[in-house]
Design a protein around this motif. Structure first.
Motif: not given
Length: 153
Positions: A124-153
Motif C-alpha cells: 500500500a502507498v498513500m501520498e498527500g498533505d495529511l498522511v499517517p505513518p506507514g506503520l499506522v497504514v499497515a495496522d489499519k489495513l490489517q483491520t480492514a482485511f479482517q472486516r472484509a473476511g480476508l485471512g479469516s477462512k
C-alpha cells in the motif's frame, strides 16, 4: 459528435475496468473496497493484494497505483508494484514514511506484508498533505482485511 465522445469514454472505462483485478477468491470486492476506504481511503491511496505472485485486487486508480515516489531510503524511488514484489510473506510488515516533495509539504507512507491467515501479500502507498505513518497504514489495513473476511477462512 458529442454523443460519439461520450460513447467512447464509456467504452474506455469498460476496458479499463476489465483490466482491473476484481478481488481475492471468496471475498466481495465491494465489502473490501468499503473496508479499505473507511480505514485509509484517500484519492492518493493505492492497495495491491497478490496471491502466488499475481495481483488479485487493486484499490485505487491505475494512475495513483503507478506513481513513482521516494522509497524513504535515501534518494531512491519506486512504484507500488516494486514494493509488492518485495513484500514480506511472514512476520511484521515493512513500513516507511517520509516527505515526498522538495517543498516538504507532502508525505508518502508505504506498507507491505502478509495478509493475516492467508497465502496473500499486500502493498500500500498513500501520498498527500495529511498522511499517517506507514506503520499506522499497515495496522489499519490489517483491520480492514479482517472486516472484509480476508485471512479469516
Amino acid at each position: 459528435m458529442r454523443r460519439l465522445g461520450v460513447i467512447a469514454a464509456v467504452a474506455m472505462a469498460g476496458v479499463l475496468a476489465a483490466c482491473t483485478p476484481k478481488a481475492p477468491a471468496g471475498v466481495d470486492k465491494n465489502i473490501l473496497d468499503e473496508a479499505i476506504s473507511q480505514a485509509i481511503g484517500d484519492p492518493g491511496t493505492c492497495v495491491l493484494i497478490a496471491q502466488k505472485g499475481e495481483v488479485v485486487y487493486q484499490y485505487g486508480t491505475h494512475m495513483v497505483c503507478g506513481r513513482v515516489l521516494p522509497t524513504c531510503e535515501g534518494t531512491a524511488t519506486r512504484t507500488l508494484a516494486d514494493l509488492l514484489k518485495d513484500a514480506p510473506t511472514a512476520g511484521d510488515p515493512k513500513t516507511a514514511s517520509c516527505r515526498s516533495n522538495p517543498e516538504r509539504t507532502r508525505i508518502v507512507a508505504w506498507a507491505a506484508g502478509p495478509v493475516a491467515g492467508g497465502d496473500m501479500v499486500y502493498a500500500a502507498v498513500m501520498e498527500g498533505d495529511l498522511v499517517p505513518p506507514g506503520l499506522v497504514v499497515a495496522d489499519k489495513l490489517q483491520t480492514a482485511f479482517q472486516r472484509a473476511g480476508l485471512g479469516s477462512k
